[in-house]
Motif scaffolding. Sequence first.
Motif, PDB file in Angstrom:
ATOM      1  N   ILE A   2      -5.143  -6.868   0.659  1.00 43.39           N
ATOM      2  CA  ILE A   2      -3.478  -7.199   1.417  1.00 43.39           C
ATOM      3  C   ILE A   2      -2.502  -7.559   0.335  1.00 43.39           C
ATOM      4  O   ILE A   2      -1.615  -7.075   0.074  1.00 43.39           O
ATOM      5  CB  ILE A   2      -3.575  -8.242   2.349  1.00 43.39           C
ATOM      6  N   GLU A   3      -3.106  -8.406  -0.597  1.00 43.81           N
ATOM      7  CA  GLU A   3      -2.078  -8.697  -1.778  1.00 43.81           C
ATOM      8  C   GLU A   3      -1.747  -7.601  -2.550  1.00 43.81           C
ATOM      9  O   GLU A   3      -0.659  -7.694  -3.000  1.00 43.81           O
ATOM     10  CB  GLU A   3      -3.042  -9.713  -2.659  1.00 43.81           C
ATOM     11  N   MET A   4      -2.742  -6.683  -2.857  1.00 42.98           N
ATOM     12  CA  MET A   4      -2.092  -5.628  -3.836  1.00 42.98           C
ATOM     13  C   MET A   4      -1.330  -4.601  -3.029  1.00 42.98           C
ATOM     14  O   MET A   4      -0.381  -4.114  -3.457  1.00 42.98           O
ATOM     15  CB  MET A   4      -3.458  -4.630  -4.230  1.00 42.98           C
ATOM     16  N   PHE A   5      -1.464  -4.464  -1.787  1.00 38.76           N
ATOM     17  CA  PHE A   5      -0.809  -3.688  -0.850  1.00 38.76           C
ATOM     18  C   PHE A   5       0.546  -4.411  -0.925  1.00 38.76           C
ATOM     19  O   PHE A   5       1.720  -3.629  -1.015  1.00 38.76           O
ATOM     20  CB  PHE A   5      -1.573  -3.743   0.591  1.00 38.76           C
ATOM     21  N   ASP A   6       0.747  -5.626  -0.558  1.00 42.85           N
ATOM     22  CA  ASP A   6       2.150  -6.413  -0.728  1.00 42.85           C
ATOM     23  C   ASP A   6       2.744  -6.157  -2.125  1.00 42.85           C
ATOM     24  O   ASP A   6       4.037  -6.016  -2.233  1.00 42.85           O
ATOM     25  CB  ASP A   6       1.885  -7.785  -0.270  1.00 42.85           C
ATOM     26  N   TYR A   7       2.028  -6.325  -2.995  1.00 42.62           N
ATOM     27  CA  TYR A   7       2.512  -6.261  -4.553  1.00 42.62           C
ATOM     28  C   TYR A   7       3.134  -4.780  -4.735  1.00 42.62           C
ATOM     29  O   TYR A   7       4.039  -4.461  -5.028  1.00 42.62           O
ATOM     30  CB  TYR A   7       1.460  -6.048  -5.521  1.00 42.62           C
ATOM     31  N   VAL A   8       2.455  -3.545  -3.951  1.00 42.69           N
ATOM     32  CA  VAL A   8       3.090  -2.293  -4.242  1.00 42.69           C
ATOM     33  C   VAL A   8       4.356  -2.294  -3.588  1.00 42.69           C
ATOM     34  O   VAL A   8       5.354  -1.596  -3.919  1.00 42.69           O
ATOM     35  CB  VAL A   8       2.019  -1.252  -3.746  1.00 42.69           C
ATOM     36  N   LEU A   9       4.494  -2.620  -2.325  1.00 41.99           N
ATOM     37  CA  LEU A   9       5.507  -2.545  -1.428  1.00 41.99           C
ATOM     38  C   LEU A   9       6.763  -3.559  -1.994  1.00 41.99           C
ATOM     39  O   LEU A   9       7.890  -2.996  -2.136  1.00 41.99           O
ATOM     40  CB  LEU A   9       5.405  -3.186  -0.025  1.00 41.99           C
ATOM     41  N   ARG A  10       6.598  -4.767  -2.554  1.00 33.87           N
ATOM     42  CA  ARG A  10       7.677  -5.764  -3.189  1.00 33.87           C
ATOM     43  C   ARG A  10       8.075  -5.006  -4.557  1.00 33.87           C
ATOM     44  O   ARG A  10       9.244  -4.825  -4.622  1.00 33.87           O
ATOM     45  CB  ARG A  10       6.992  -6.959  -3.380  1.00 33.87           C
ATOM     46  N   SER A  11       7.017  -4.380  -5.554  1.00 35.11           N
ATOM     47  CA  SER A  11       7.580  -3.844  -6.650  1.00 35.11           C
ATOM     48  C   SER A  11       8.230  -2.605  -6.482  1.00 35.11           C
ATOM     49  O   SER A  11       9.312  -2.389  -7.344  1.00 35.11           O
ATOM     50  CB  SER A  11       6.356  -3.846  -7.635  1.00 35.11           C
ATOM     51  N   VAL A  22       1.166   6.561   3.612  1.00 37.32           N
ATOM     52  CA  VAL A  22       0.461   7.237   4.940  1.00 37.32           C
ATOM     53  C   VAL A  22       0.946   6.104   5.877  1.00 37.32           C
ATOM     54  O   VAL A  22       0.497   5.025   6.006  1.00 37.32           O
ATOM     55  CB  VAL A  22      -1.036   7.223   4.744  1.00 37.32           C
ATOM     56  N   TYR A  23       1.474   6.715   6.865  1.00 38.56           N
ATOM     57  CA  TYR A  23       2.121   5.844   8.118  1.00 38.56           C
ATOM     58  C   TYR A  23       1.700   6.317   9.533  1.00 38.56           C
ATOM     59  O   TYR A  23       1.395   7.724   9.519  1.00 38.56           O
ATOM     60  CB  TYR A  23       3.600   6.093   7.872  1.00 38.56           C
ATOM     61  N   LEU A  24       1.271   5.499  10.220  1.00 42.43           N
ATOM     62  CA  LEU A  24       0.667   5.808  11.364  1.00 42.43           C
ATOM     63  C   LEU A  24       1.847   5.631  12.646  1.00 42.43           C
ATOM     64  O   LEU A  24       2.209   4.625  12.782  1.00 42.43           O
ATOM     65  CB  LEU A  24      -0.483   4.715  12.092  1.00 42.43           C
ATOM     66  N   LYS A  25       2.040   6.682  13.058  1.00 37.47           N
ATOM     67  CA  LYS A  25       3.336   6.714  13.962  1.00 37.47           C
ATOM     68  C   LYS A  25       3.104   6.368  15.325  1.00 37.47           C
ATOM     69  O   LYS A  25       1.788   6.109  15.650  1.00 37.47           O
ATOM     70  CB  LYS A  25       3.926   8.221  14.087  1.00 37.47           C
ATOM     71  N   LYS A  26       3.936   6.309  16.272  1.00 41.65           N
ATOM     72  CA  LYS A  26       3.840   5.647  17.642  1.00 41.65           C
ATOM     73  C   LYS A  26       2.841   6.528  18.342  1.00 41.65           C
ATOM     74  O   LYS A  26       2.386   6.028  19.220  1.00 41.65           O
ATOM     75  CB  LYS A  26       5.161   5.652  18.495  1.00 41.65           C
ATOM     76  N   GLN A  32       2.634  11.480   5.868  1.00 36.17           N
ATOM     77  CA  GLN A  32       2.838  10.800   4.527  1.00 36.17           C
ATOM     78  C   GLN A  32       4.398  10.997   4.053  1.00 36.17           C
ATOM     79  O   GLN A  32       4.984  12.065   4.580  1.00 36.17           O
ATOM     80  CB  GLN A  32       1.906  11.767   3.519  1.00 36.17           C
ATOM     81  N   ARG A  33       4.842   9.947   3.463  1.00 28.02           N
ATOM     82  CA  ARG A  33       6.239   9.710   3.225  1.00 28.02           C
ATOM     83  C   ARG A  33       6.335   9.451   1.967  1.00 28.02           C
ATOM     84  O   ARG A  33       5.486   8.335   1.447  1.00 28.02           O
ATOM     85  CB  ARG A  33       6.885   8.871   4.199  1.00 28.02           C
ATOM     86  N   ASN A  34       7.567   9.864   1.123  1.00 31.72           N
ATOM     87  CA  ASN A  34       7.844   9.087  -0.057  1.00 31.72           C
ATOM     88  C   ASN A  34       9.248   8.308   0.207  1.00 31.72           C
ATOM     89  O   ASN A  34      10.251   9.058   0.794  1.00 31.72           O
ATOM     90  CB  ASN A  34       8.218  10.113  -1.003  1.00 31.72           C
ATOM     91  N   ILE A  35       9.211   7.113  -0.181  1.00 28.18           N
ATOM     92  CA  ILE A  35      10.199   6.183   0.424  1.00 28.18           C
ATOM     93  C   ILE A  35      10.270   5.180  -0.872  1.00 28.18           C
ATOM     94  O   ILE A  35       9.688   4.847  -1.829  1.00 28.18           O
ATOM     95  CB  ILE A  35       9.761   5.259   1.583  1.00 28.18           C
ATOM     96  N   LYS A  36      11.695   4.764  -0.749  1.00 27.95           N
ATOM     97  CA  LYS A  36      12.273   3.847  -1.670  1.00 27.95           C
ATOM     98  C   LYS A  36      12.632   2.531  -0.826  1.00 27.95           C
ATOM     99  O   LYS A  36      13.855   2.573  -0.161  1.00 27.95           O
ATOM    100  CB  LYS A  36      13.307   4.330  -2.635  1.00 27.95           C
ATOM    101  N   ILE A  37      12.036   1.449  -1.016  1.00 29.38           N
ATOM    102  CA  ILE A  37      12.129   0.287  -0.187  1.00 29.38           C
ATOM    103  C   ILE A  37      13.522  -0.419  -0.450  1.00 29.38           C
ATOM    104  O   ILE A  37      13.748  -0.613  -1.818  1.00 29.38           O
ATOM    105  CB  ILE A  37      11.111  -0.595  -0.282  1.00 29.38           C
ATOM    106  N   SER A  65      -1.734   3.158   3.839  1.00 23.11           N
ATOM    107  CA  SER A  65      -1.816   3.119   2.316  1.00 23.11           C
ATOM    108  C   SER A  65      -0.400   3.149   1.566  1.00 23.11           C
ATOM    109  O   SER A  65       0.418   3.709   2.054  1.00 23.11           O
ATOM    110  CB  SER A  65      -2.800   4.216   1.679  1.00 23.11           C
ATOM    111  N   ALA A  66      -0.436   2.709   0.343  1.00 22.43           N
ATOM    112  CA  ALA A  66       0.927   2.843  -0.374  1.00 22.43           C
ATOM    113  C   ALA A  66       0.593   2.720  -2.076  1.00 22.43           C
ATOM    114  O   ALA A  66      -0.316   2.027  -2.303  1.00 22.43           O
ATOM    115  CB  ALA A  66       1.677   1.556  -0.145  1.00 22.43           C
ATOM    116  N   PHE A  67       1.149   3.772  -2.664  1.00 22.94           N
ATOM    117  CA  PHE A  67       0.916   3.685  -3.954  1.00 22.94           C
ATOM    118  C   PHE A  67       2.251   4.285  -4.654  1.00 22.94           C
ATOM    119  O   PHE A  67       2.889   4.967  -4.262  1.00 22.94           O
ATOM    120  CB  PHE A  67      -0.314   4.550  -4.355  1.00 22.94           C
ATOM    121  N   HIS A  68       2.569   3.800  -6.012  1.00 20.74           N
ATOM    122  CA  HIS A  68       3.603   4.090  -6.783  1.00 20.74           C
ATOM    123  C   HIS A  68       3.544   5.629  -6.968  1.00 20.74           C
ATOM    124  O   HIS A  68       2.292   5.984  -7.589  1.00 20.74           O
ATOM    125  CB  HIS A  68       3.604   3.338  -7.648  1.00 20.74           C
ATOM    126  N   ILE A  69       4.558   6.700  -6.966  1.00 22.88           N
ATOM    127  CA  ILE A  69       4.610   7.921  -7.537  1.00 22.88           C
ATOM    128  C   ILE A  69       5.515   8.032  -8.621  1.00 22.88           C
ATOM    129  O   ILE A  69       5.442   8.792  -9.268  1.00 22.88           O
ATOM    130  CB  ILE A  69       4.726   8.872  -6.411  1.00 22.88           C
TER     131      ILE A  69
END
Length: 70
Positions: A2-11, A22-26, A32-37, A65-69
């Motif tokens: 979870i810490e690595m996941f949060d790190y990717v989102l925060r950074s 990779v996002y689970l919809k309703k 899969q989405r490319n986003i800039k937070i 899942s989340a990873f920098h591209i």
Amino acid sequence: MIEMFDYVLRSSMDKHKIVAIVYLKKNNEMTQRNIKITKIKDNDIEAYCYLRHQLRHFKKNNILSAFHIQ
């Protein structure tokens, strides 16, 4: 994990980096989405979605899942 996941989102937000998620919809469909937070508040993430070409809101709990591209 979870810490690595949060790190990717925060950074992504802090360094203005694009992240692939990779996002689970309703309807339990995965996408899969490319986003800039732009904002993270509790379980809500506001981000520019390159698929929809607009600001969108994502639930952090639904990001599988989340990873920098960039």
